[in-house]
Design a protein around this motif. Sequence first.
Motif, PDB file in Angstrom:
ATOM      1  N   TYR A  38     -30.318 -16.848 -26.372  1.00  7.80           N
ATOM      2  CA  TYR A  38     -31.252 -17.345 -27.387  1.00  7.80           C
ATOM      3  C   TYR A  38     -30.501 -17.551 -28.708  1.00  7.80           C
ATOM      4  O   TYR A  38     -30.588 -18.609 -29.333  1.00  7.80           O
ATOM      5  CB  TYR A  38     -32.413 -16.358 -27.577  1.00  7.80           C
ATOM      6  N   PHE A  41     -28.246 -20.558 -28.966  1.00  4.98           N
ATOM      7  CA  PHE A  41     -28.891 -21.871 -29.101  1.00  4.98           C
ATOM      8  C   PHE A  41     -29.772 -21.987 -30.346  1.00  4.98           C
ATOM      9  O   PHE A  41     -29.972 -23.085 -30.857  1.00  4.98           O
ATOM     10  CB  PHE A  41     -29.745 -22.174 -27.861  1.00  4.98           C
ATOM     11  N   CYS A  42     -30.325 -20.865 -30.785  1.00  9.12           N
ATOM     12  CA  CYS A  42     -31.318 -20.925 -31.868  1.00  9.12           C
ATOM     13  C   CYS A  42     -30.879 -20.133 -33.076  1.00  9.12           C
ATOM     14  O   CYS A  42     -30.421 -19.014 -32.926  1.00  9.12           O
ATOM     15  CB  CYS A  42     -32.658 -20.396 -31.378  1.00  9.12           C
ATOM     16  N   ASN A  46     -31.456 -26.210 -32.449  1.00  7.75           N
ATOM     17  CA  ASN A  46     -32.870 -26.598 -32.412  1.00  7.75           C
ATOM     18  C   ASN A  46     -33.011 -28.110 -32.646  1.00  7.75           C
ATOM     19  O   ASN A  46     -32.503 -28.634 -33.623  1.00  7.75           O
ATOM     20  CB  ASN A  46     -33.614 -25.835 -33.519  1.00  7.75           C
ATOM     21  N   VAL A  60     -33.228 -29.565 -26.815  1.00  9.03           N
ATOM     22  CA  VAL A  60     -33.424 -28.133 -27.037  1.00  9.03           C
ATOM     23  C   VAL A  60     -34.539 -27.921 -28.062  1.00  9.03           C
ATOM     24  O   VAL A  60     -34.534 -28.539 -29.122  1.00  9.03           O
ATOM     25  CB  VAL A  60     -32.121 -27.490 -27.565  1.00  9.03           C
ATOM     26  N   HIS A  61     -35.509 -27.092 -27.718  1.00 10.50           N
ATOM     27  CA  HIS A  61     -36.576 -26.728 -28.663  1.00 10.50           C
ATOM     28  C   HIS A  61     -36.596 -25.211 -28.804  1.00 10.50           C
ATOM     29  O   HIS A  61     -36.802 -24.504 -27.809  1.00 10.50           O
ATOM     30  CB  HIS A  61     -37.945 -27.182 -28.150  1.00 10.50           C
ATOM     31  N   CYS A  62     -36.365 -24.735 -30.023  1.00 12.23           N
ATOM     32  CA  CYS A  62     -36.427 -23.286 -30.252  1.00 12.23           C
ATOM     33  C   CYS A  62     -37.857 -22.892 -30.592  1.00 12.23           C
ATOM     34  O   CYS A  62     -38.532 -23.596 -31.334  1.00 12.23           O
ATOM     35  CB  CYS A  62     -35.493 -22.904 -31.391  1.00 12.23           C
ATOM     36  N   ASP A  63     -38.267 -21.747 -30.089  1.00 10.73           N
ATOM     37  CA  ASP A  63     -39.607 -21.219 -30.349  1.00 10.73           C
ATOM     38  C   ASP A  63     -40.688 -22.200 -29.918  1.00 10.73           C
ATOM     39  O   ASP A  63     -41.591 -22.543 -30.685  1.00 10.73           O
ATOM     40  CB  ASP A  63     -39.758 -20.841 -31.835  1.00 10.73           C
ATOM     41  N   MET A  80     -28.033 -20.436 -20.333  1.00 10.94           N
ATOM     42  CA  MET A  80     -29.073 -21.389 -20.732  1.00 10.94           C
ATOM     43  C   MET A  80     -28.822 -22.746 -20.079  1.00 10.94           C
ATOM     44  O   MET A  80     -29.748 -23.405 -19.609  1.00 10.94           O
ATOM     45  CB  MET A  80     -29.046 -21.534 -22.256  1.00 10.94           C
ATOM     46  N   TYR A 120     -39.029 -18.443 -27.449  1.00  7.97           N
ATOM     47  CA  TYR A 120     -38.708 -19.076 -26.175  1.00  7.97           C
ATOM     48  C   TYR A 120     -37.780 -20.233 -26.500  1.00  7.97           C
ATOM     49  O   TYR A 120     -37.795 -20.744 -27.614  1.00  7.97           O
ATOM     50  CB  TYR A 120     -39.949 -19.641 -25.493  1.00  7.97           C
ATOM     51  N   VAL A 121     -36.989 -20.651 -25.533  1.00  5.81           N
ATOM     52  CA  VAL A 121     -36.193 -21.861 -25.715  1.00  5.81           C
ATOM     53  C   VAL A 121     -36.604 -22.844 -24.625  1.00  5.81           C
ATOM     54  O   VAL A 121     -36.504 -22.520 -23.443  1.00  5.81           O
ATOM     55  CB  VAL A 121     -34.679 -21.586 -25.608  1.00  5.81           C
TER      56      VAL A 121
END
Length: 216
Positions: A38, A41-42, A46, A60-63, A80, A120-121
């Motif tokens: 996590y 990537f975040c 993002n 990629v989408h963080c949260d 990931m 969440y990713v």
Amino acid sequence: MKTERTVILPWLLSASLALAQTFVPRAGPDPALGQAEYDRFCPSQNGTIKTLSPSSSVVVHCDAIPRLPVLGDREWTASMEDCGLWCENMGTACMASFWDPRDGACYWSGAQAVEPRTKYVSLVQMTSLDSCDKEKEQCFKAKAQCLNDKAACLKAKGECEKREQTCLRDKKNCEGREQTCLRDKKNCEAREASLRRDLQARNREIARFRERTPCM
Ligand SMILES: *[C@@H]1O[C@H](CO)[C@@H](O)[C@H](O)[C@H]1NC(C)=O
């Protein structure tokens, strides 16, 4: 003929294996890996597009999680990236996968639209997006780049202004010193003129003295 076939068969097998980029599975829950992936990537990635293999890219989408998550179907993957590849290998049914940092679980989804959900990713398969969505993602990425550039510009501008302030201060100090120098020069010149006048007066006195005492 027989020898040829035994040579070609393993070659074909390895070639097809190389084409299908497979993910590496893992034994089970791993909170440390979940969080580490996590953090990798975040928030740094993002909204960016990440290439997983020659045939697979994800957004990629963080949260965020896909709007229709399939929480029941889970895989444990080594990373990931592998979570994205697992989804891609499933074919068109899987449009996105997402990563739970609490245990490092990878879930798949048949929906590519995501909604906010903390920690969440989501990895949305680019192949699941239509051209409009793809354009939107590119726009999103360009916008993020613009914001980064703007921040860098503002920082550079701030530094410039600070340097300008220092320059102006230095210039003022210089001008002050120049004024003092000019004043000193003027005083010097006045003194020089007065000394010259004195000298001339003395010379005149000497000349008169000589006139009065011709024997010398
Ligand atoms: C990722 O970007 C989305 C959309 O801009 C934002 O809502 C979210 O808070 C971001 N997540 C992180 C961890 O920065």
